[in-house]
Design an enzyme around this catalytic site. Structure first.
Site, PDB file in Angstrom:
ATOM      1  N   LYS A  32      -1.937   7.539   2.627  1.00 30.46           N
ATOM      2  CA  LYS A  32      -2.089   6.093   2.783  1.00 30.46           C
ATOM      3  C   LYS A  32      -3.110   5.732   3.854  1.00 30.46           C
ATOM      4  O   LYS A  32      -3.260   4.577   4.222  1.00 30.46           O
ATOM      5  CB  LYS A  32      -0.737   5.466   3.168  1.00 30.46           C
ATOM      6  CG  LYS A  32       0.405   5.816   2.232  1.00 30.46           C
ATOM      7  CD  LYS A  32       1.741   5.344   2.793  1.00 30.46           C
ATOM      8  CE  LYS A  32       2.900   5.867   1.954  1.00 30.46           C
ATOM      9  NZ  LYS A  32       4.211   5.519   2.550  1.00 30.46           N
ATOM     10  N   ARG A  81       1.964  -9.305   8.382  1.00 27.65           N
ATOM     11  CA  ARG A  81       3.002  -8.788   9.272  1.00 27.65           C
ATOM     12  C   ARG A  81       2.484  -7.964  10.437  1.00 27.65           C
ATOM     13  O   ARG A  81       3.258  -7.552  11.294  1.00 27.65           O
ATOM     14  CB  ARG A  81       4.008  -7.971   8.456  1.00 27.65           C
ATOM     15  CG  ARG A  81       4.902  -8.865   7.610  1.00 27.65           C
ATOM     16  CD  ARG A  81       5.868  -8.061   6.779  1.00 27.65           C
ATOM     17  NE  ARG A  81       6.811  -7.327   7.603  1.00 27.65           N
ATOM     18  CZ  ARG A  81       7.740  -6.520   7.099  1.00 27.65           C
ATOM     19  NH1 ARG A  81       7.840  -6.353   5.816  1.00 27.65           N
ATOM     20  NH2 ARG A  81       8.569  -5.899   7.907  1.00 27.65           N
ATOM     21  N   PRO A 132       0.747  -1.244   0.000  1.00 31.31           N
ATOM     22  CA  PRO A 132       0.000   0.000   0.000  1.00 31.31           C
ATOM     23  C   PRO A 132       0.782   1.302   0.000  1.00 31.31           C
ATOM     24  O   PRO A 132       1.331   1.719   1.011  1.00 31.31           O
ATOM     25  CB  PRO A 132      -0.813  -0.092   1.286  1.00 31.31           C
ATOM     26  CG  PRO A 132      -0.084  -1.061   2.159  1.00 31.31           C
ATOM     27  CD  PRO A 132       1.010  -1.657   1.376  1.00 31.31           C
ATOM     28  N   GLU A 133       0.777   1.989  -1.112  1.00 34.14           N
ATOM     29  CA  GLU A 133       1.086   3.403  -1.156  1.00 34.14           C
ATOM     30  C   GLU A 133      -0.207   4.047  -1.657  1.00 34.14           C
ATOM     31  O   GLU A 133      -1.223   3.354  -1.747  1.00 34.14           O
ATOM     32  CB  GLU A 133       2.286   3.671  -2.073  1.00 34.14           C
ATOM     33  CG  GLU A 133       3.590   3.098  -1.509  1.00 34.14           C
ATOM     34  CD  GLU A 133       4.828   3.418  -2.336  1.00 34.14           C
ATOM     35  OE1 GLU A 133       4.926   4.547  -2.835  1.00 34.14           O
ATOM     36  OE2 GLU A 133       5.688   2.538  -2.478  1.00 34.14           O
ATOM     37  N   ARG A 143      15.658   3.168   3.209  1.00 30.57           N
ATOM     38  CA  ARG A 143      15.032   2.237   2.268  1.00 30.57           C
ATOM     39  C   ARG A 143      15.934   2.039   1.064  1.00 30.57           C
ATOM     40  O   ARG A 143      16.838   2.834   0.816  1.00 30.57           O
ATOM     41  CB  ARG A 143      13.669   2.762   1.802  1.00 30.57           C
ATOM     42  CG  ARG A 143      12.811   3.373   2.886  1.00 30.57           C
ATOM     43  CD  ARG A 143      12.472   2.403   3.997  1.00 30.57           C
ATOM     44  NE  ARG A 143      11.744   1.242   3.512  1.00 30.57           N
ATOM     45  CZ  ARG A 143      10.439   1.233   3.270  1.00 30.57           C
ATOM     46  NH1 ARG A 143       9.717   2.301   3.493  1.00 30.57           N
ATOM     47  NH2 ARG A 143       9.855   0.159   2.827  1.00 30.57           N
TER      48      ARG A 143
END
Length: 264
Positions: free
Chosen positions: A59, A111, A2-3, A249
């Site tokens: 988001k 997660r 999800p972005e 990242r």
DNA sequence: TTTCATGTTCAGCA
DNA sequence: GTGCTGAACATGAA
């Protein structure tokens, strides 16, 4: 998943499947994803309510409850909504389930980095979290003011949800790739033209991703996102793409295209 | 077995 | 306050 484009797709999915269906029961399978509300008040707010509307900021999703208040949904890195009918087999990793008279809406998140909470009003939640303007709403002027004044790597700034909401690791790479900007470049070193390009590319890329249903295979061949992997080649010049750690990242970019920038 | 992963938050430091 | 780094969260996939 999800972005911004993925969350926009989730919004439409929920609108399509789950609006105006009274919730008979809310099942919290794993309390880890519950934040900003205790279980009793959450269940109290949800059970007997229906979802009237859905809003999105970056988001973040907000589900308007008919008995008052809004559910806040954030999908973390692996979250997604799944609408189930009676006969459907339940997927793995259902963390919260909103059970209707027939069928249900599940918050699936392996997660468990996603979060569900409660807020009186979306505006209040946005203010508390100091979320920036949505990436599809921010004007060029706001964009230039914000990023022209920010220090550090431009990729990190683009991913900062306080500056603009909705861009993450993947889409920031694509935006910078399309503008031939080095993800490590200091934001203050960028030109007006760079700012215009990023603002335009941001809108173009996010809208394109939404229009193809966030299926990367259906993105134009010129997109870096389609083959974003170690060892892949640049869709523009064919040379090997590089990676670098930026903002904690992994950034993918084509160093050859950056080098040639001034020639185009 | 080890490493990495579309996100956020917090501690510690400059 | 801004920014950076590393860790934590928890699990699957390569």
């Amino acid at each position: 998943m999800p972005e911004l484009p993925e969350v926009e797709a989730f919004k439409r999915y929920i609108e399509r499947t789950s609006l105006e269906r009274p919730v008979a029961r809310m099942e919290i399978r794993n309390g880890v994803v519950i934040r900003g509300a205790d279980r009793p008040s959450l269940i109290e707010a949800v059970e007997g309510s229906e979802v009237l509307s859905v809003r999105r900021r970056g988001k973040q999703l907000f589900l308007e409850l008919s008995r008052g208040g809004w559910l806040t949904w954030h999908f973390g890195m692996t979250g997604r909504p799944v609408a189930l009918e009676r006969w459907d087999e339940e997927p793995r990793f259902v963390r919260v389930k909103f059970v209707f008279e027939h069928g249900s809406l599940a918050f699936v998140d392996p997660r468990m980095l996603g979060r569900i909470g409660l807020t009186a009003r979306p505006e209040r939640f946005i203010e508390e979290r100091r979320l920036g303007p949505d990436a599809l709403d921010i004007t060029l002027e706001e964009f230039t003011t914000t990023f022209g004044a920010s220090k550090g790597a431009i990729k990190a700034a683009l991913m900062d949800q306080h500056k603009v909401a909705g861009i993450g690791n993947l889409y920031s790479d694509e935006i910078l790739f399309q503008c031939r900007i080095d993800p490590r470049a200091d934001a203050r070193s960028l030109s007006e033209e760079d700012m215009r390009c990023m603002h335009q590319a941001m809108r173009r890329v996010l809208n394109m991703a939404i229009s193809v249903g966030t299926d990367f295979e259906r993105l134009p061949r010129s997109y870096l996102l389609r083959g974003r992997a170690v060892g892949s080649s640049c869709p523009r010049c064919g040379s090997l793409v590089s990676t670098a750690t930026v903002g904690g990242r992994t950034a993918f970019f084509c160093p050859f295209c950056l080098d040639r920038k001034s020639f185009f």
